[in-house]
Design a protein around this motif. Sequence first.
Motif, PDB file in Angstrom:
ATOM      1  N   PHE A  23      -0.050 -24.384 -11.305  1.00 52.46           N
ATOM      2  CA  PHE A  23      -0.011 -23.451 -10.335  1.00 52.46           C
ATOM      3  C   PHE A  23       0.010 -23.894  -8.933  1.00 52.46           C
ATOM      4  O   PHE A  23       0.777 -22.926  -8.293  1.00 52.46           O
ATOM      5  N   ASP A  24      -0.906 -24.594  -8.330  1.00 50.26           N
ATOM      6  CA  ASP A  24      -0.318 -25.441  -6.938  1.00 50.26           C
ATOM      7  C   ASP A  24       0.729 -25.605  -6.474  1.00 50.26           C
ATOM      8  O   ASP A  24       1.510 -25.487  -5.268  1.00 50.26           O
ATOM      9  N   TRP A  25       1.036 -27.056  -7.131  1.00 46.89           N
ATOM     10  CA  TRP A  25       2.974 -26.883  -6.939  1.00 46.89           C
ATOM     11  C   TRP A  25       3.471 -26.082  -7.570  1.00 46.89           C
ATOM     12  O   TRP A  25       4.846 -26.415  -6.774  1.00 46.89           O
ATOM     13  N   LYS A  26       3.429 -24.671  -8.414  1.00 46.27           N
ATOM     14  CA  LYS A  26       4.048 -24.383  -8.029  1.00 46.27           C
ATOM     15  C   LYS A  26       4.219 -23.050  -7.214  1.00 46.27           C
ATOM     16  O   LYS A  26       5.902 -22.496  -6.978  1.00 46.27           O
ATOM     17  N   VAL A  27       3.523 -22.806  -6.873  1.00 42.08           N
ATOM     18  CA  VAL A  27       3.654 -22.038  -5.204  1.00 42.08           C
ATOM     19  C   VAL A  27       4.554 -23.155  -4.594  1.00 42.08           C
ATOM     20  O   VAL A  27       4.858 -22.304  -3.369  1.00 42.08           O
ATOM     21  N   ARG A  28       3.223 -24.731  -4.232  1.00 40.07           N
ATOM     22  CA  ARG A  28       4.472 -25.165  -3.282  1.00 40.07           C
ATOM     23  C   ARG A  28       6.006 -25.369  -3.940  1.00 40.07           C
ATOM     24  O   ARG A  28       6.402 -25.595  -1.858  1.00 40.07           O
ATOM     25  N   ASN A  29       6.812 -25.654  -4.433  1.00 37.09           N
ATOM     26  CA  ASN A  29       8.102 -25.673  -4.707  1.00 37.09           C
ATOM     27  C   ASN A  29       9.005 -24.683  -4.369  1.00 37.09           C
ATOM     28  O   ASN A  29       9.917 -24.667  -4.788  1.00 37.09           O
ATOM     29  N   GLY A  30       7.731 -23.240  -3.863  1.00 33.23           N
ATOM     30  CA  GLY A  30       8.849 -21.919  -4.279  1.00 33.23           C
ATOM     31  C   GLY A  30       8.926 -21.298  -5.514  1.00 33.23           C
ATOM     32  O   GLY A  30       9.577 -20.649  -5.608  1.00 33.23           O
ATOM     33  N   ALA A  31       8.791 -21.658  -6.673  1.00 39.12           N
ATOM     34  CA  ALA A  31       8.579 -20.811  -7.818  1.00 39.12           C
ATOM     35  C   ALA A  31       8.563 -19.929  -8.016  1.00 39.12           C
ATOM     36  O   ALA A  31       9.304 -19.278  -8.954  1.00 39.12           O
ATOM     37  N   PHE A  32       7.691 -19.179  -6.929  1.00 38.66           N
ATOM     38  CA  PHE A  32       7.409 -17.703  -6.842  1.00 38.66           C
ATOM     39  C   PHE A  32       7.802 -16.008  -5.540  1.00 38.66           C
ATOM     40  O   PHE A  32       7.521 -15.305  -5.284  1.00 38.66           O
ATOM     41  N   GLY A  33       8.624 -17.846  -5.038  1.00 37.72           N
ATOM     42  CA  GLY A  33       9.295 -16.631  -4.357  1.00 37.72           C
ATOM     43  C   GLY A  33       8.077 -17.140  -2.502  1.00 37.72           C
ATOM     44  O   GLY A  33       7.083 -17.638  -1.846  1.00 37.72           O
ATOM     45  N   ASP A  34       8.426 -15.720  -2.318  1.00 42.13           N
ATOM     46  CA  ASP A  34       8.109 -15.630  -0.938  1.00 42.13           C
ATOM     47  C   ASP A  34       6.369 -14.593  -1.012  1.00 42.13           C
ATOM     48  O   ASP A  34       5.778 -14.005  -0.413  1.00 42.13           O
ATOM     49  N   THR A  35       6.467 -14.354  -2.465  1.00 44.67           N
ATOM     50  CA  THR A  35       5.300 -13.509  -3.029  1.00 44.67           C
ATOM     51  C   THR A  35       3.733 -14.173  -3.076  1.00 44.67           C
ATOM     52  O   THR A  35       2.652 -13.223  -2.851  1.00 44.67           O
ATOM     53  N   THR A  36       4.022 -15.443  -3.016  1.00 45.52           N
ATOM     54  CA  THR A  36       2.403 -16.220  -3.189  1.00 45.52           C
ATOM     55  C   THR A  36       2.705 -17.950  -2.306  1.00 45.52           C
ATOM     56  O   THR A  36       4.004 -18.427  -3.412  1.00 45.52           O
TER      57      THR A  36
END
Length: 306
Positions: free
Chosen positions: A42-55
């Motif tokens: 989850f940490d690198w998915k957030v960092r790489n923008g997988a969740f856009g500006d939501t998280t």
Amino acid sequence: MKALQYSEYGPSNVLHIVDRPEPEPPAGRIRIAVRAVGVNPFDWKVRNGAFGDTTPSRLPAIPHSDASGVVDAVGEGVEDVTIGDEVFGIAVGGAAAEHAILREWTPKPPAMTFAEAAGLPNVVETAGRALDLLGLDKPQPADGLTVVVNGAAGGVGIAAVQIARARGAKVIGTASERNHEFLRELGAIPVTYGPGLADRIRALAPNGVDRALDTAGRGAVAELVTLTPTPADVVSIADFDAPQHGARVTDGSEGRAYGTLREAAVLYAQGRFTMPVERTFPLEEAAAAHDLSESGHVRGKIVITL
């Protein structure tokens, strides 16, 4: 304080060490001097923008939420810890820094290293939540339920195998052959994943399978629902198309199982729980830690130490 931070979404090279003000714990929370931080997909998915500006909702951001350390400040109303206690738990506002605010925590067993402890919070909570949804929070039959854990050698899978066993279940765990002996040590019956999985499991459980937990995705749900009494007896944390097969998905929005952190700590102290640390990295090499996690070739946890 020194903190890991990113100001834009992207590959691991967006991570930088910066100076940030030390946070102060609000009411009901504690601050720790961080000793180790767990790395989750989850940490690198957030960092790489997988969740856009939501998280997260605002940049720049300090990444990571799993942490262990020593309590050095206590917010108003907190009575279960004192300064100097060693704890692990889930941070709010980012954990990859010299100090972090925890919103959930539990005492660290004395024999548990800070690196081990930092690898536990989210995988243990996720495993406990999924098992609760599958009915393993209730007293088990005398002969125990038979539970399949798909992806049993990953972080959540390792936690789920051991917690399910402690709650009285018989566990069949899917993994590559190189991890079969490890699963046996955890108390699971190993089976190789891939085509024909359902038939291999039926051979191991001629009396049937009661529940199944999918931690890996990769299309396994379609086979798992053919093994359980009903499709709803399958829960996935990784395949959000699972409801198309009648299975359920858990993402935490239905409630959390933070009590499982203490359960895992107690089991560890009893010698009944382990979480291997694949590798540790200093904070200065956090990008390499993210890259290794993103490669997917990990058994157990990757940890950043401070």
